[in-house]
Design a protein around this motif. Structure first.
Motif, PDB file in Angstrom:
ATOM      1  N   ASP A 191       0.844  -1.183  -0.139  1.00  8.31           N
ATOM      2  CA  ASP A 191       0.113  -0.029  -0.047  1.00  8.31           C
ATOM      3  C   ASP A 191       0.988   1.219  -0.029  1.00  8.31           C
ATOM      4  O   ASP A 191       1.714   1.548   1.051  1.00  8.31           O
ATOM      5  N   PHE A 192       0.727   2.100  -0.840  1.00 11.78           N
ATOM      6  CA  PHE A 192       1.783   3.109  -1.288  1.00 11.78           C
ATOM      7  C   PHE A 192       1.161   4.544  -1.030  1.00 11.78           C
ATOM      8  O   PHE A 192       1.595   5.449  -1.558  1.00 11.78           O
ATOM      9  N   HIS A 193      -0.096   4.548  -0.245  1.00  8.20           N
ATOM     10  CA  HIS A 193      -0.954   5.765  -0.051  1.00  8.20           C
ATOM     11  C   HIS A 193      -1.392   5.723   1.277  1.00  8.20           C
ATOM     12  O   HIS A 193      -2.519   5.340   1.542  1.00  8.20           O
ATOM     13  N   LEU A 194      -0.628   5.831   2.262  1.00  8.17           N
ATOM     14  CA  LEU A 194      -1.173   5.609   3.825  1.00  8.17           C
ATOM     15  C   LEU A 194      -0.754   6.963   4.515  1.00  8.17           C
ATOM     16  O   LEU A 194       0.217   7.586   4.370  1.00  8.17           O
ATOM     17  N   HIS A 195      -1.805   7.350   5.418  1.00 10.03           N
ATOM     18  CA  HIS A 195      -1.675   8.396   6.083  1.00 10.03           C
ATOM     19  C   HIS A 195      -2.011   7.892   7.538  1.00 10.03           C
ATOM     20  O   HIS A 195      -2.512   7.071   7.925  1.00 10.03           O
ATOM     21  N   ALA A 196      -1.195   8.720   8.443  1.00  9.76           N
ATOM     22  CA  ALA A 196      -1.246   8.538   9.863  1.00  9.76           C
ATOM     23  C   ALA A 196      -1.136   9.985  10.620  1.00  9.76           C
ATOM     24  O   ALA A 196      -1.486  10.990   9.765  1.00  9.76           O
ATOM     25  N   GLU A 197      -0.716   9.948  11.788  1.00  6.82           N
ATOM     26  CA  GLU A 197      -1.168  11.045  12.651  1.00  6.82           C
ATOM     27  C   GLU A 197      -0.391  12.513  12.232  1.00  6.82           C
ATOM     28  O   GLU A 197      -0.804  13.461  12.562  1.00  6.82           O
ATOM     29  N   HIS A 198       0.795  12.307  11.371  1.00  3.80           N
ATOM     30  CA  HIS A 198       1.292  13.228  10.968  1.00  3.80           C
ATOM     31  C   HIS A 198       0.875  13.929   9.774  1.00  3.80           C
ATOM     32  O   HIS A 198       1.401  15.005   9.275  1.00  3.80           O
ATOM     33  N   SER A 199      -0.430  13.495   9.123  1.00  2.00           N
ATOM     34  CA  SER A 199      -1.064  14.099   8.335  1.00  2.00           C
ATOM     35  C   SER A 199      -2.246  15.085   8.940  1.00  2.00           C
ATOM     36  O   SER A 199      -2.873  14.558   9.743  1.00  2.00           O
ATOM     37  N   VAL A 200      -2.302  16.117   8.172  1.00  2.00           N
ATOM     38  CA  VAL A 200      -3.620  16.802   8.699  1.00  2.00           C
ATOM     39  C   VAL A 200      -4.836  16.140   8.656  1.00  2.00           C
ATOM     40  O   VAL A 200      -5.775  16.675   9.381  1.00  2.00           O
ATOM     41  N   ASP A 201      -5.075  15.267   7.802  1.00  2.00           N
ATOM     42  CA  ASP A 201      -6.288  14.556   7.491  1.00  2.00           C
ATOM     43  C   ASP A 201      -6.359  13.301   8.318  1.00  2.00           C
ATOM     44  O   ASP A 201      -7.377  12.449   7.840  1.00  2.00           O
ATOM     45  N   SER A 202      -5.586  13.063   9.241  1.00  2.00           N
ATOM     46  CA  SER A 202      -5.669  11.451  10.017  1.00  2.00           C
ATOM     47  C   SER A 202      -5.369  11.836  11.279  1.00  2.00           C
ATOM     48  O   SER A 202      -4.452  12.548  11.631  1.00  2.00           O
ATOM     49  N   SER A 203      -6.316  11.084  12.040  1.00  2.00           N
ATOM     50  CA  SER A 203      -5.735  10.951  13.401  1.00  2.00           C
ATOM     51  C   SER A 203      -5.344   9.720  14.017  1.00  2.00           C
ATOM     52  O   SER A 203      -4.948   9.387  15.272  1.00  2.00           O
ATOM     53  N   MET A 204      -5.177   8.879  13.056  1.00  2.00           N
ATOM     54  CA  MET A 204      -4.290   7.501  13.379  1.00  2.00           C
ATOM     55  C   MET A 204      -3.197   7.441  13.705  1.00  2.00           C
ATOM     56  O   MET A 204      -2.250   7.941  13.187  1.00  2.00           O
ATOM     57  N   ALA A 205      -2.642   7.092  15.031  1.00  2.00           N
ATOM     58  CA  ALA A 205      -1.523   6.875  15.474  1.00  2.00           C
ATOM     59  C   ALA A 205      -0.434   6.071  14.516  1.00  2.00           C
ATOM     60  O   ALA A 205      -0.918   4.934  13.781  1.00  2.00           O
ATOM     61  N   VAL A 206       0.786   6.321  14.568  1.00  2.00           N
ATOM     62  CA  VAL A 206       1.519   5.316  13.510  1.00  2.00           C
ATOM     63  C   VAL A 206       1.480   4.038  13.887  1.00  2.00           C
ATOM     64  O   VAL A 206       1.508   3.244  13.161  1.00  2.00           O
ATOM     65  N   ASP A 207       1.734   3.684  15.336  1.00  2.02           N
ATOM     66  CA  ASP A 207       1.586   2.335  15.742  1.00  2.02           C
ATOM     67  C   ASP A 207       0.389   1.494  15.102  1.00  2.02           C
ATOM     68  O   ASP A 207       0.280   0.386  14.682  1.00  2.02           O
ATOM     69  N   ALA A 208      -0.640   2.205  15.478  1.00  2.00           N
ATOM     70  CA  ALA A 208      -2.074   1.843  14.842  1.00  2.00           C
ATOM     71  C   ALA A 208      -2.090   1.616  13.201  1.00  2.00           C
ATOM     72  O   ALA A 208      -2.663   0.660  12.965  1.00  2.00           O
ATOM     73  N   ARG A 209      -1.541   2.520  12.577  1.00  3.28           N
ATOM     74  CA  ARG A 209      -1.571   2.467  11.009  1.00  3.28           C
ATOM     75  C   ARG A 209      -0.760   1.122  10.683  1.00  3.28           C
ATOM     76  O   ARG A 209      -1.313   0.294   9.996  1.00  3.28           O
TER      77      ARG A 209
END
Length: 206
Positions: free
Chosen positions: A76-94
């Protein structure tokens, strides 16, 4: 919809991620259909269960491989996590979600922020199941959105390696992204996202 049909009242109560095969979570008492999955390479496991108040209900599932994929890797080459303004998912959870879905390569692509999944993968003991790739989605307000990977991770800057895009022509943006490449400009992939979008679609705008 027919409100008398019980299926119209079905919904997902919770998604419990178990990248290493074991997890627990509280849910409301009631009758459920538990569905266990691990991506497209495995068959689904489904079981009807009743959850009672203050009791532990166990789902013991064995997921059987549907088909083998020797010599291939999913990514998967298009993933967002907490460092993106449109995501609140923690990196560990991603990372845990990706591993649980059977994805072999997880490429970060946070908006204007270079993220490295290596620590999140190692801290959860997931090296056997998923490998991280460093990337970015350079997000401009003028010429479009562009993923680039695999990149070098620079822990120093605030944005970990992203760069200024304002009033920068697309050709210079592409060149700048390739300069971030871990294996040199010639081996760096630049991906044009949603190019025909009415908002920030590169091909539409140009």
């Amino acid at each position: 919809p027919d409100t008398e049909d019980p299926k119209t009242r079905e919904f997902v109560e919770d998604a419990i991620v178990a990248p290493l095969g074991l997890a627990s979570a509280p849910v409301r008492p009631g009758h459920y259909r538990a569905v266990c999955s691990r991506g497209m390479e495995y068959e689904l496991y489904e079981e009807e269960i009743d959850v009672r108040e203050h009791e532990l209900t166990t789902v013991d599932a064995v997921l059987r491989r549907a088909f083998d994929t020797p010599g291939w890797a999913s990514g998967d080459f298009h993933l967002h996590a907490e460092h993106s303004v449109d995501s609140s998912m923690a990196v560990d959870a991603r990372v845990a979600h990706v591993a649980a879905e059977g994805v072999d390569v997880a490429c970060s692509s946070d908006h204007n922020f270079v993220t490295d999944y290596a620590q999140a993968i190692a801290s959860q003991g997931l090296e056997r199941w998923v490998q991280g790739m460093v990337g970015i989605e350079l997000t401009t307000m003028e010429s479009g959105h562009f993923n680039a990977f695999p990149l070098t991770y620079d822990a120093g800057p605030i944005t970990k390696g992203s760069f200024r895009w304002f009033e920068v022509p697309p050709a210079d943006i592409f060149e700048g992204l390739r300069k971030l490449g871990r294996f040199g400009p010639e081996r760096t992939i630049v991906q044009v996202n949603h190019p025909r979008s009415a908002m920030n679609g590169y091909l539409n705008d140009y």
